[in-house]
Write an enzyme that holds these catalytic residues in place. Sequence first.
Site, short mmCIF file in Angstrom:
data_model
loop_
_atom_site.label_atom_id
_atom_site.label_comp_id
_atom_site.label_asym_id
_atom_site.label_seq_id
_atom_site.Cartn_x
_atom_site.Cartn_y
_atom_site.Cartn_z
N HIS A 26 -9.15 11.20 1.64
CA HIS A 26 -8.23 10.07 1.60
C HIS A 26 -6.94 10.37 2.36
O HIS A 26 -6.00 9.59 2.33
CB HIS A 26 -7.93 9.75 0.12
CG HIS A 26 -7.24 8.45 -0.11
ND1 HIS A 26 -5.98 8.36 -0.63
CD2 HIS A 26 -7.67 7.17 0.11
CE1 HIS A 26 -5.63 7.09 -0.73
NE2 HIS A 26 -6.64 6.34 -0.29
N HIS B 61 0.81 -1.21 0.00
CA HIS B 61 0.00 0.00 0.00
C HIS B 61 0.85 1.26 0.00
O HIS B 61 0.34 2.37 0.13
CB HIS B 61 -0.91 -0.04 1.24
CG HIS B 61 -2.02 0.94 1.24
ND1 HIS B 61 -2.13 1.96 2.18
CD2 HIS B 61 -3.10 1.08 0.43
CE1 HIS B 61 -3.22 2.67 1.95
NE2 HIS B 61 -3.83 2.16 0.89
N ASP C 130 17.11 10.60 -7.41
CA ASP C 130 18.55 10.80 -7.21
C ASP C 130 18.97 10.59 -5.76
O ASP C 130 20.05 11.02 -5.35
CB ASP C 130 18.97 12.20 -7.67
CG ASP C 130 18.99 12.33 -9.19
OD1 ASP C 130 18.99 11.28 -9.87
OD2 ASP C 130 18.99 13.46 -9.70
N LYS D 138 3.29 4.47 -1.01
CA LYS D 138 3.37 5.47 -2.06
C LYS D 138 4.75 6.11 -1.91
O LYS D 138 4.97 6.98 -1.07
CB LYS D 138 2.27 6.52 -1.92
CG LYS D 138 0.84 5.94 -2.01
CD LYS D 138 0.22 5.86 -0.67
CE LYS D 138 -1.26 5.54 -0.68
NZ LYS D 138 -1.61 4.19 -1.05
N ASP E 160 -0.07 18.07 19.48
CA ASP E 160 0.32 19.27 20.24
C ASP E 160 0.90 20.38 19.37
O ASP E 160 1.69 21.20 19.84
CB ASP E 160 1.34 18.90 21.32
CG ASP E 160 0.76 17.96 22.37
OD1 ASP E 160 -0.47 17.86 22.44
OD2 ASP E 160 1.55 17.34 23.11
N LYS F 175 -4.14 10.73 5.16
CA LYS F 175 -3.71 9.91 6.29
C LYS F 175 -2.62 10.67 7.04
O LYS F 175 -1.45 10.65 6.66
CB LYS F 175 -3.17 8.56 5.80
CG LYS F 175 -4.15 7.79 4.89
CD LYS F 175 -3.42 7.22 3.71
CE LYS F 175 -4.32 6.74 2.60
NZ LYS F 175 -5.41 5.91 2.88
#
Length: 483
Positions: free
Chosen positions: A401, A225, A232, A227, A408, A403
């Site tokens: 979507h 899952h 470089d 991404k 604080d 996440k």
Amino acid sequence: MDLLSSISLATSFYLAIVIGVTLRILARKHISSAARLAWFTVVVTLPAFGIVLYTLLGEVHISRKLRAKKARLLRQMKKLEFDRLEGEPDPYRKVPQRYHAIFQYAQTINRFPLSNGNRAELLYDAEDTRKRIIADIDQAKDHVHLLYYIWLNDHTGTDIAHAVIRAAQRGVACRVMADAIGSRVLLKSDLWVEMQRAGVQTETAMPFESMIATHLLNRFDLRNHRKITVIDGKIAYCGSQNCADPEFRPKAKYAPWIDIMARLEGPVVNQTQLLFASDWMSRREESTLKDFPLNARPLKNGFVAQVNGNGPTERRGAAAHLFATLIASADQEINITTPYFVPDIIVLNALCAAAIRGVKINLIVPRINDSWVVAAASKSFYSEILAAGVRVHEYVGGLLHVKCLTIDGQITMIGSSNLDLRSFDLNYENNTIIYDKKFTQQVNDRQDQYLKSAIEVQLQEVRQWRLPTRIWHNVIGTLGPVL
């Protein structure tokens, strides 16, 4: 053998299987009481269906070969030296004592240390992310590494693929991975072949050759899952956005999909590079860590940060324990944005305990979810967390979507992990934990934008839900470990 004897023999055999599976469930280690009860209930009440379901989904099968590869890579990573700025103090000296446990626990998962000298830029939206990634790929001189759970051959997916093709044609080493299920359309497309013909090295993450063969080695619904974009070895992107348009054609009725992405520089790029290497090398045995140079160096006046990657080959429960540690470390405020909220008992208790002791907690989720199972299971937790003092907000401007979690106004965790059982136990995920007030304020400002497009759920409203509705939510919530 007469008919009656045949029926008796078949019945005995069937009962033996039911009893065997039931004993297996009761005898298993490393399973929560809730999951054990859910599986026991399904197998006892729906024996035939329950046995098939448990055989397919009941346990996290990981082949010895894959475990050995991951363990070998971990041993190699332990020997790596991570650069530090000359004269810079121990990065922990920049972090208040109450937050040390977060980074100390995260280090036990991947052995990535808290690093100094990092920078991050919060990107404006999906279009901004697409343009920036393409611009960085077009400037690449040594290598481009991409890994996505979902890579579509839409506007974004095609443009990024063409940028990778241009890089490969000018001699840049390009390696791309896409998940077998999430990117199945791309893997069968002309665009995938076009990349290969241009010299791009391609791999399929978690390939699905056949249900039987795959399941005997690895549980068939394990997914990558992550991404990941590394350019470089000096630039990395981290966040929730797949290689796809916000219109997200496969589920267009929930569009737009709202995501959050950060462009990173500094030592966390090296750590992200190693996560990509771990996935690539699990498919390409001839590859070594020398193929994945750690070119990022600490930047002056940068902040401290750390990459975390969890997955089914890591220590069981590691992801849930990390979330619980983050929540328990909060003193004043926690803001959580997640599309899928199905916490295990560890995270649920940590949330409620933090709220009860006075921490202000905002949970932001989409009002309309693309998964009816998750939508129902999420609502089964509303009464408990609202009663504890957690404020729940349902976003109405599309499918949120995003996440991310902030603490604080000082710490941000951003990445691919959802607050659900699949992310905790079954998916390979990547996140970056950042201690920086300026960056966290930017993320909080973005979360404030989500709140302006959200409807707050009230405890009184939940208590007035009709009995069938409450029963439905609770049934799905109880079966969460099964589903």
